[in-house]
Design a protein around this motif. Structure first.
Motif, PDB file in Angstrom:
ATOM      1  N   VAL A 180       5.886   8.046  21.422  1.00  0.00           N
ATOM      2  CA  VAL A 180       6.355   8.564  22.701  1.00  0.00           C
ATOM      3  C   VAL A 180       7.504   7.682  23.180  1.00  0.00           C
ATOM      4  O   VAL A 180       7.385   6.453  23.246  1.00  0.00           O
ATOM      5  N   LEU A 181       8.632   8.311  23.479  1.00  0.00           N
ATOM      6  CA  LEU A 181       9.787   7.596  24.019  1.00  0.00           C
ATOM      7  C   LEU A 181       9.899   7.863  25.516  1.00  0.00           C
ATOM      8  O   LEU A 181       9.697   8.991  25.973  1.00  0.00           O
ATOM      9  N   VAL A 182      10.218   6.820  26.277  1.00  0.00           N
ATOM     10  CA  VAL A 182      10.307   6.904  27.729  1.00  0.00           C
ATOM     11  C   VAL A 182      11.771   6.809  28.141  1.00  0.00           C
ATOM     12  O   VAL A 182      12.465   5.867  27.743  1.00  0.00           O
ATOM     13  N   PRO A 183      12.273   7.772  28.928  1.00  0.00           N
ATOM     14  CA  PRO A 183      13.673   7.669  29.378  1.00  0.00           C
ATOM     15  C   PRO A 183      13.822   6.536  30.388  1.00  0.00           C
ATOM     16  O   PRO A 183      12.977   6.374  31.274  1.00  0.00           O
ATOM     17  N   TRP A 184      14.898   5.775  30.248  1.00  0.00           N
ATOM     18  CA  TRP A 184      15.077   4.590  31.095  1.00  0.00           C
ATOM     19  C   TRP A 184      16.563   4.360  31.312  1.00  0.00           C
ATOM     20  O   TRP A 184      17.372   4.623  30.419  1.00  0.00           O
ATOM     21  N   SER A 185      16.918   3.858  32.470  1.00  0.00           N
ATOM     22  CA  SER A 185      18.306   3.496  32.737  1.00  0.00           C
ATOM     23  C   SER A 185      18.545   2.039  32.377  1.00  0.00           C
ATOM     24  O   SER A 185      17.724   1.166  32.692  1.00  0.00           O
ATOM     25  N   ALA A 186      19.670   1.763  31.735  1.00  0.00           N
ATOM     26  CA  ALA A 186      19.975   0.410  31.279  1.00  0.00           C
ATOM     27  C   ALA A 186      20.132  -0.575  32.425  1.00  0.00           C
ATOM     28  O   ALA A 186      20.089  -1.784  32.211  1.00  0.00           O
ATOM     29  N   GLU A 187      20.301  -0.079  33.639  1.00  0.00           N
ATOM     30  CA  GLU A 187      20.497  -1.004  34.766  1.00  0.00           C
ATOM     31  C   GLU A 187      19.193  -1.658  35.215  1.00  0.00           C
ATOM     32  O   GLU A 187      19.212  -2.553  36.055  1.00  0.00           O
ATOM     33  N   TYR A 188      18.041  -1.213  34.661  1.00  0.00           N
ATOM     34  CA  TYR A 188      16.755  -1.768  35.055  1.00  0.00           C
ATOM     35  C   TYR A 188      16.083  -2.452  33.872  1.00  0.00           C
ATOM     36  O   TYR A 188      16.245  -2.041  32.726  1.00  0.00           O
ATOM     37  N   GLU A 189      15.303  -3.480  34.200  1.00  0.00           N
ATOM     38  CA  GLU A 189      14.532  -4.174  33.174  1.00  0.00           C
ATOM     39  C   GLU A 189      13.491  -3.211  32.603  1.00  0.00           C
ATOM     40  O   GLU A 189      12.788  -2.522  33.355  1.00  0.00           O
ATOM     41  N   PRO A 190      13.340  -3.146  31.284  1.00  0.00           N
ATOM     42  CA  PRO A 190      12.335  -2.246  30.706  1.00  0.00           C
ATOM     43  C   PRO A 190      10.919  -2.674  31.088  1.00  0.00           C
ATOM     44  O   PRO A 190      10.619  -3.856  31.221  1.00  0.00           O
ATOM     45  N   ALA A 191      10.062  -1.675  31.262  1.00  0.00           N
ATOM     46  CA  ALA A 191       8.657  -1.952  31.536  1.00  0.00           C
ATOM     47  C   ALA A 191       7.945  -2.307  30.235  1.00  0.00           C
ATOM     48  O   ALA A 191       8.472  -2.105  29.134  1.00  0.00           O
ATOM     49  N   ALA A 192       6.755  -2.834  30.353  1.00  0.00           N
ATOM     50  CA  ALA A 192       5.938  -3.146  29.177  1.00  0.00           C
ATOM     51  C   ALA A 192       5.273  -1.856  28.701  1.00  0.00           C
ATOM     52  O   ALA A 192       4.606  -1.177  29.475  1.00  0.00           O
ATOM     53  N   LEU A 193       5.465  -1.522  27.439  1.00  0.00           N
ATOM     54  CA  LEU A 193       4.894  -0.309  26.869  1.00  0.00           C
ATOM     55  C   LEU A 193       3.947  -0.674  25.741  1.00  0.00           C
ATOM     56  O   LEU A 193       4.189  -1.631  24.997  1.00  0.00           O
ATOM     57  N   PRO A 194       2.887   0.105  25.568  1.00  0.00           N
ATOM     58  CA  PRO A 194       2.005  -0.149  24.424  1.00  0.00           C
ATOM     59  C   PRO A 194       2.679   0.257  23.122  1.00  0.00           C
ATOM     60  O   PRO A 194       3.484   1.193  23.087  1.00  0.00           O
ATOM     61  N   ALA A 195       2.378  -0.453  22.057  1.00  0.00           N
ATOM     62  CA  ALA A 195       2.916  -0.110  20.742  1.00  0.00           C
ATOM     63  C   ALA A 195       2.283   1.208  20.280  1.00  0.00           C
ATOM     64  O   ALA A 195       1.147   1.517  20.617  1.00  0.00           O
ATOM     65  N   PRO A 196       3.011   2.022  19.512  1.00  0.00           N
ATOM     66  CA  PRO A 196       4.349   1.792  18.953  1.00  0.00           C
ATOM     67  C   PRO A 196       5.435   2.485  19.755  1.00  0.00           C
ATOM     68  O   PRO A 196       6.505   2.801  19.231  1.00  0.00           O
ATOM     69  N   HIS A 197       5.183   2.743  21.027  1.00  0.00           N
ATOM     70  CA  HIS A 197       6.064   3.582  21.824  1.00  0.00           C
ATOM     71  C   HIS A 197       7.270   2.791  22.314  1.00  0.00           C
ATOM     72  O   HIS A 197       7.245   1.556  22.389  1.00  0.00           O
TER      73      HIS A 197
END
Length: 926
Positions: free
Chosen positions: A496-513
């Motif tokens: 599962v891929l999560v859409p994210w904006s580069a201007e924000y720090e990425p959240a912690a995601l469980p592997a392997p996502h």
């Protein structure tokens, strides 16, 4: 990091929902039923009723009839009232002679809350089926904060019913008291078209929002404000059609592009058509003119010999007085795709409209030569959108071409994101209840492991930026886990891929996502590496969409340069997958699919960077960037080079890369894949450079590495007038010993010893030759360089020149200065004030002296004593009569450290009259 959120920036990575369903247009009265009679609404201008197929000007509303007819409303206009749609009786409309664009009168709207609309009924402006029309007008607004004004035109059929697809709207305007011209076009592709209806609108935010678009927060209406309309004119236009012989207007070489042009006009005017073909820089490549026979004219132009690239064909039709019609068509010529070699990191995000045009989209994706693609899951999933429909056919084709697919789940993700309590059972139930989804998952589950969580708004207009949907961090993890568990029934080990904006720090995601990052255009290309350093690469899958500059605000060349630099810096930063949104579009009714300038650039970048890595920078001159690209083989090396400091579309002199790059010729490959051979002349290759990067293929890897490893160590020298010891560093990248001589040439006022060095270096070894440098007290701090003339005996004899860069400065000191006129304080405006700002960036207290000297003035000094770490001091110098005395000269400024270190700069004072008005302070920094 933004508090507890995932920014579902779906449109930022190009995923949009299904086309918004058009809302029924408001009922428009026909002339037969609802034509306003005399009185407040005004009479019908019977002289304007009728249609002449031989007239260019069909109708003009200049509102000058108010001079002779004392009516409140103009002839042929009525006020549209619909309180349930936001058009109440509040506010006033009237003809006024207080403001006008031309003549004395205009049509005024005065707000009193609510929106306002005035319309022309049917039967006032009859039209011919198949005719094309342009409606122009002038709009002025004042006192508006939220409301906007616009002009709308629409065709109606023989039953007086509107034809929704013909509706054309001008931009929404707020002019601040200025008159602005607006224009809309209507195309007569309707056999039952009978009338043209005009609407003049002053809209509050409730009516401004596109149909169905979500607007966050309260909508504030304007209580007061004014809009004026004038000179609303309906023109009959010639029908102009332009097309090429290729799907999507992308021609694949060696096929020759053929441009077909049709001009048809119903008037009896003598017309001239001009065809012009422009390249990316706006330069005309081909022009032709034709006096048109009455009726229609058709021609075809073979564009043989056209380079690969992006082009615009423009057809202008004129009568004896003015232009009466214009059409343009963008097209591209691309080389045949080369098979991918090792590591193609380039992909594409395909939007929903492109999926619905599956056949041409498949062709264009093939031309892109990408290795990955993101497809939106269509809504609803039916026979057309399911495995047997456009999405299925496109997916089959991409999979056969080894393109890695990711499928986005916008509506499903949105439904899940709104669940108060998430568990795998509810998610699985949502999947099973989605009609057609099970068949789609069973079809693609084994071949598509990546699925994008994309909770976009279902009502977002196609191609529009969807509203961000926030998912709290506490919900994000369970949502991904539940979605992955539901998918696992159909997809082995789903990601599962999560859409994210580069201007924000990425959240912690469980592997392997992982993430699908969107890089907005306000992030500069050279900053990409810093942003990417915080992304979980390579622990998590990370895909990236590079957003492109807005075509409405930037030229095609500016957009290509920006995209190339983003791709190059992203590739250098090691981004594993980079994509762009669909680089083609269909604009407006009857418009053809046309390529964006990115269309031919993206595959050319993939070809040049495929399987290569960044090895280093080649120091070749000020404002020139040259990167070394190394491939997997020992002889696979190229350069990518471009210049800085020139406007993207400016006519300024191009810069040159002048150096020996190989024993023979090299090839320069431009942004579109065109190749040009460059032979060495007197032992030097000369490559013309501009702000658009070019690639240089065929460079000698050992000679390039020798040149890149030639340097002065240390590269930083303190700005002190004394002997500085250093080393001249040479590397031998050959498998055999090399010998040679280096002659060093220093700038004027420098002394370097020894100037001549002889060297002999074993294979793959390094030599360090001692040197001593002395420069004067007046040397300017900043970048400085020595010139090295090298005679080298390796696998052959080489003679080359190289620039050896170094930095001369004062550590722990930041310095800035600017000038201004002194007139702002009530004194003589001819005096010049120069301010110097000094900051201590070190850990120890500094004792400095700021100074100023220039032609015809006495040297001035100001003490800067006891400057604490982190502290900034400002020292001001006043030059009596300096505005005239120093105009057009260079002033020497800087600081001197106790002990002899000096930071020297130059501040250029322009001709003051060119940049300042006497008595008004102006300023300029160095």
């Amino acid at each position: 990091m933004v508090q507890g959120s995932i920014l579902a920036v779906v449109a930022a990575i190009g995923i949009v929902g299904p086309p918004a369903v058009a809302q029924p247009a408001a009922t428009r009265p026909s002339a037969a039923k609802s034509a306003p009679g005399p009185g407040p609404e005004g009479p019908v201008d019977t002289e304007a009723v009728g249609l002449s197929s031989l007239s260019r000007l069909l109708h003009r509303f200049d509102f000058e009839e108010a001079q002779r007819a004392p009516y409140t409303m103009p002839f042929n206009f009525y006020r549209y009232l619909a309180p349930d749609q936001g058009f109440p009786r509040f506010g006033h409309m009237r003809l006024t002679n207080e403001v006008a664009h031309e003549g004395r009168w205009s049509f005024e709207f005065a707000l009193d809350g609510g929106s306002m609309s005035a319309r022309v009924p049917t039967a006032v402006i009859p039209v011919l089926p198949g005719g094309d029309y342009r409606v122009t007008g002038w709009i002025r607004t004042d006192g508006l904060t939220h409301a906007r004004a616009r002009l709308v035109a629409q065709l109606h059929d023989v039953r007086h019913d509107p034809i929704p697809s013909s509706r054309a709207e001008s931009p929404l305007l707020q002019t601040g008291g200025d008159w602005r011209r607006v224009s809309v076009e209507l195309f007569g592709d309707y056999q039952d078209a009978a009338d043209l209806v005009i609407e003049l609108e002053l809209l509050q935010p409730q009516q401004i929002s596109p149909r169905g678009e979500r607007v966050d927060g309260p909508r504030l209406d304007d209580v007061t404000g004014h809009a004026w309309f004038d000179d609303v004119t309906v023109w009959q236009q010639p029908r102009i059609e332009i097309s090429t012989n290729a799907p999507g207007n992308v021609v694949t070489a060696p096929e020759v592009a053929t441009l077909s042009v049709l001009v048809r006009d119903p008037t009896d005017e003598q017309l001239t058509a001009r065809l012009r073909i422009e390249d990316l820089d706006g330069r005309p490549l081909r022009q032709t003119a034709k006096i048109l026979p009455q009726g229609s004219w058709r021609t075809a132009v073979m564009l043989d010999g056209t380079d690969h690239g992006w082009y615009r064909a423009v057809v202008e039709v004129r009568n004896d007085e003015q232009e009466v019609g214009r059409r343009s068509l963008d097209f591209a010529v691309v080389p045949a795709r080369q098979p991918r070699r090792l590591e193609n990191r380039f992909g594409v995000v395909i939007d929903a409209p492109a999926v619905n045009e599956a056949d041409v989209t498949r062709y264009l994706v093939q031309r892109l030569g990408v290795s990955s693609a993101l497809l939106p899951l269509p809504e609803p999933i039916d026979e057309e959108s399911g495995p047997a429909g456009p999405l299925g056919r496109m997916s089959e084709d991409l999979i056969e071409r080894d393109v890695e697919l990711t499928i986005a789940l916008p509506s499903i993700s949105r439904d899940l994101a709104t669940q108060p309590d998430l568990d795998a059972g509810k998610v699985l139930e949502a999947f099973r209840n989605r009609e057609g989804l099970r068949d789609l998952l069973m079809r693609y589950g084994l071949e598509v492991p990546r699925w994008l969580l994309a909770p976009s708004e279902p009502s977002a207009a196609p191609g529009a930026l969807g509203s961000a949907v926030l998912i709290p961090d506490r919900t994000l993890g369970p949502l991904i886990a539940a979605l992955a568990q539901a998918l696992s029934e159909f997809v082995p080990e789903p990601v599962v891929l999560v859409p994210w904006s580069a201007e924000y720090e990425p959240a912690a995601l469980p592997a392997p996502h992982g993430f699908w990052m969107s890089v907005p255009t306000f992030i500069q290309p050279e900053s990409l590496a810093e942003y990417a350093s915080h992304w979980p690469i390579p622990e998590r899958p990370v895909h990236t969409t590079l957003q492109r500059l807005d075509a409405r605000q930037h030229t095609p060349n500016e957009r290509v340069i920006d995209l190339m630099l983003r791709a190059l810096h992203g590739w250098r930063a090691g981004l594993p997958r980079m994509a762009i949104t669909t680089p083609w579009s269909r604009r407006g009714h009857r418009a053809a699919i046309v390529p964006d300038p990115a269309m031919p650039v993206w595959p050319a970048l993939a070809d040049r960077l495929d399987g290569r890595r960044f090895e280093g920078e080649l120091p070749v001159g000020d404002e020139i960037n040259a990167w070394i690209l190394a491939g997997p083989g020992p002889d696979d090396m190229s350069l990518v080079a471009w210049s800085e400091g020139m406007g993207a579309d400016g006519p300024g002199d191009r810069m040159e890369l002048r150096m020996l790059l190989a024993g023979g010729r090299v090839e320069v490959v431009d942004a579109f894949g065109n190749r040009r051979a460059v032979e060495p002349l007197n032992g030097t290759h000369v490559v013309q450079l501009g702000p658009r990067p070019v690639f240089v293929e065929g460079v000698d890897p050992r000679l390039t590495r020798f040149r890149a490893g030639l340097e002065i160590n240390p590269a930083y020298i303190a700005a002190r007038h004394r002997m500085h010891e250093g080393e001249l560093v040479l590397n031998n990248p050959w498998n055999d010993a090399i010998t040679g001589t280096v002659r060093l040439q220093a700038p004027a006022g420098w002394r370097i010893t020894p100037r001549i060095h002889h060297f002999s270096i074993a294979p793959r070894e390094q030599a360090r030759l001692p040197i001593s440098l002395v420069f004067s007290q007046r040397v300017l701090t900043g970048r400085a360089s020595l010139e090295a003339h090298v005679e080298l005996a390796a696998d052959r004899e080489y003679r080359l020149r190289a620039r050896l860069d170094m930095e001369i400065g004062m550590r722990d000191v930041e310095f800035a200065a600017h000038w201004r006129l002194a007139g702002g304080d009530g004194t003589d405006a001819d005096d010049l004030i120069i301010e110097q700002h000094v900051t201590n960036t070190g850990d120890e207290v500094l004792n400095l002296v700021a100074y100023l000297s220039g032609p015809g003035i006495a040297r001035q000094r100001r003490a800067v004593g006891g400057l604490q770490p982190g502290q900034t001091a400002m020292r001001s110098f006043r030059v009596t009569g300096g505005a005239l005395l120093l105009a057009g000269t260079d002033v020497h400024i800087g600081v001197i450290e106790q002990g002899g270190a000096r930071l020297n700069r130059v501040l250029s004072i322009p001709q003051i009259g060119d940049v300042a008005v006497a008595g008004h302070p102006q300023s300029q920094s160095p």
